[in-house]
Design a protein around this motif. Structure first.
Motif, short mmCIF file in Angstrom:
data_model
loop_
_atom_site.label_atom_id
_atom_site.label_comp_id
_atom_site.label_asym_id
_atom_site.label_seq_id
_atom_site.Cartn_x
_atom_site.Cartn_y
_atom_site.Cartn_z
N PRO A 156 0.73 -1.26 0.18
CA PRO A 156 0.15 0.02 0.06
C PRO A 156 0.85 1.08 -0.16
CG PRO A 156 0.19 -0.72 2.23
CD PRO A 156 0.78 -1.93 1.24
N PHE A 157 2.31 1.12 0.33
CA PHE A 157 3.08 2.35 0.17
C PHE A 157 3.82 2.78 -1.23
CE2 PHE A 157 7.44 4.34 0.89
CZ PHE A 157 6.99 5.39 1.48
N THR A 158 3.99 1.64 -1.82
CA THR A 158 4.70 1.73 -3.09
C THR A 158 3.99 1.82 -4.22
OG1 THR A 158 6.56 0.45 -1.95
CG2 THR A 158 6.76 0.62 -4.46
N ARG A 159 4.20 2.98 -4.95
CA ARG A 159 3.21 2.84 -6.21
C ARG A 159 4.30 2.28 -7.33
NH1 ARG A 159 1.99 8.72 -9.16
NH2 ARG A 159 3.17 9.30 -7.45
N CYS A 160 5.63 2.60 -7.19
CA CYS A 160 6.39 2.10 -8.32
C CYS A 160 8.01 1.70 -7.41
CB CYS A 160 6.60 2.94 -9.45
SG CYS A 160 7.99 2.57 -10.67
N ALA A 161 8.40 0.54 -7.95
CA ALA A 161 9.82 0.15 -7.61
C ALA A 161 10.44 -0.30 -8.74
CB ALA A 161 9.76 -0.72 -6.43
N ARG A 162 11.44 0.21 -8.86
CA ARG A 162 12.25 -0.60 -10.12
C ARG A 162 13.83 -0.44 -9.95
NH1 ARG A 162 12.07 4.78 -13.72
NH2 ARG A 162 14.07 4.48 -14.15
N TYR A 163 14.32 -1.35 -10.49
CA TYR A 163 15.86 -1.38 -10.72
C TYR A 163 16.48 -0.49 -11.47
CZ TYR A 163 15.14 -5.94 -8.35
OH TYR A 163 14.93 -6.96 -7.12
N LEU A 164 17.61 -0.01 -11.03
CA LEU A 164 18.12 1.12 -12.06
C LEU A 164 19.61 0.38 -12.47
CD1 LEU A 164 18.18 4.03 -9.55
CD2 LEU A 164 16.59 3.62 -11.30
N VAL A 188 23.18 -3.29 -5.71
CA VAL A 188 22.06 -2.90 -6.81
C VAL A 188 21.43 -1.69 -6.15
CG1 VAL A 188 19.94 -3.85 -7.77
CG2 VAL A 188 21.88 -4.99 -7.82
N GLN A 189 20.98 -0.61 -7.18
CA GLN A 189 20.06 0.34 -6.80
C GLN A 189 18.65 0.05 -7.20
OE1 GLN A 189 22.63 3.46 -8.47
NE2 GLN A 189 23.07 4.27 -6.47
N VAL A 190 17.78 0.89 -6.26
CA VAL A 190 16.23 0.79 -6.96
C VAL A 190 15.81 2.05 -6.61
CG1 VAL A 190 14.06 -0.18 -6.01
CG2 VAL A 190 16.14 -1.74 -6.07
N ARG A 191 15.08 2.54 -7.27
CA ARG A 191 14.06 3.87 -7.32
C ARG A 191 12.57 3.36 -6.85
NH1 ARG A 191 14.70 6.93 -11.83
NH2 ARG A 191 16.23 7.62 -10.96
N ILE A 192 12.30 4.04 -5.54
CA ILE A 192 10.99 3.70 -5.21
C ILE A 192 10.24 5.02 -5.04
CG2 ILE A 192 9.62 2.94 -3.03
CD1 ILE A 192 12.29 1.41 -2.43
N THR A 193 8.85 5.08 -5.62
CA THR A 193 7.94 5.92 -5.66
C THR A 193 6.83 5.64 -4.83
OG1 THR A 193 8.75 6.71 -7.85
CG2 THR A 193 6.74 7.81 -6.85
N SER A 194 6.57 6.45 -3.57
CA SER A 194 5.41 6.05 -2.81
C SER A 194 3.99 6.69 -3.51
CB SER A 194 5.37 6.79 -1.58
OG SER A 194 5.03 8.20 -1.82
N LEU A 219 2.15 8.81 -2.41
CA LEU A 219 2.24 10.18 -2.22
C LEU A 219 2.99 11.10 -3.17
CD1 LEU A 219 2.18 10.38 1.78
CD2 LEU A 219 0.15 10.52 0.18
N GLY A 220 3.79 10.12 -3.95
CA GLY A 220 4.71 10.76 -4.87
C GLY A 220 6.22 11.06 -4.45
N MET A 221 6.49 10.62 -3.20
CA MET A 221 7.92 10.77 -2.81
C MET A 221 8.64 10.01 -3.48
SD MET A 221 7.43 11.36 1.33
CE MET A 221 6.40 9.96 1.66
N GLN A 222 9.96 10.23 -3.73
CA GLN A 222 10.89 9.08 -4.45
C GLN A 222 12.25 8.83 -3.58
OE1 GLN A 222 12.04 10.33 -8.49
NE2 GLN A 222 10.07 9.43 -9.13
N MET A 223 12.52 8.01 -3.53
CA MET A 223 13.86 7.69 -2.93
C MET A 223 14.63 6.53 -3.70
SD MET A 223 14.32 5.75 1.04
CE MET A 223 13.36 7.11 2.06
N GLU A 224 15.95 6.67 -3.66
CA GLU A 224 16.63 5.67 -4.23
C GLU A 224 17.56 5.11 -3.23
OE1 GLU A 224 18.93 7.22 -7.50
OE2 GLU A 224 17.38 8.22 -8.63
N VAL A 225 17.60 3.90 -3.26
CA VAL A 225 18.24 2.86 -2.37
C VAL A 225 19.03 2.04 -2.82
CG1 VAL A 225 16.48 2.99 -0.48
CG2 VAL A 225 16.49 1.09 -1.99
#
Length: 146
Positions: free
Chosen positions: A32-40, A50-56, A58-64
């Motif tokens: 319910p938090f993640t709208r999109c998660a994709r490998y970079l 490995v890096q992943v971009r996560i978009t909630s 609410l539209g917040m983005q984080m790269e981990v």
């Protein structure tokens, strides 16, 4: 650094719950938090570095970046780029066998606000605790559905 630590029992083997939690292609079906998660950078699966971009939602983005991975058991990440209000973010998802056919899932996050927003940290902790608990329950429902 403040810590959020949530756990729940899931009535499937640890490896199955782990696989559901790390499947970025299917994350939207349960998370319910993640709208999109994709490998970079062409990565296809989780592995240290490995890096992943996560978009909630609410539209917040984080790269981990994955810091540590033991497939079927645990994955740990650290923020490399994130929303303006976070100074640091790190987390781990750990799955331990429990009982004959189940597991215990544990989500543990370490967060800190930017120095000029430290006064907001208690609210941020409550929000992330709420979201983490909600995500664990959603993962359990997803894994246990027939």
């Amino acid at each position: 650094m403040p810590v959020i630590d949530t756990r729940c029992s899931i009535a499937v083997p640890a490896a199955q719950a782990y696989a559901a939690s790390q499947s970025h292609q299917h994350r939207r079906s349960w998370d319910p938090f993640t709208r999109c998660a994709r490998y970079l950078h062409g990565a296809q699966r989780e592995a240290a570095g490995v890096q992943v971009r996560i978009t909630s939602w609410l539209g917040m983005q984080m790269e981990v970046a994955y810091v540590s991975v033991k497939p079927g058991e645990r994955a740990a990440i650290s923020m490399t780029r994130g929303p303006f209000f976070l100074q640091s973010f790190a987390g781990s998802w750990v799955f331990h066998p429990a009982g004959e056919h189940g597991c215990e899932a544990r989500f543990r996050y370490h967060i800190s606000a930017q120095p000029w927003l430290r006064w907001l940290e208690p609210l941020m902790l409550r929000y992330f605790h709420f979201e983490t608990t909600r995500r664990l329950r959603a993962l359990r429902r997803h894994c246990e559905r027939p």
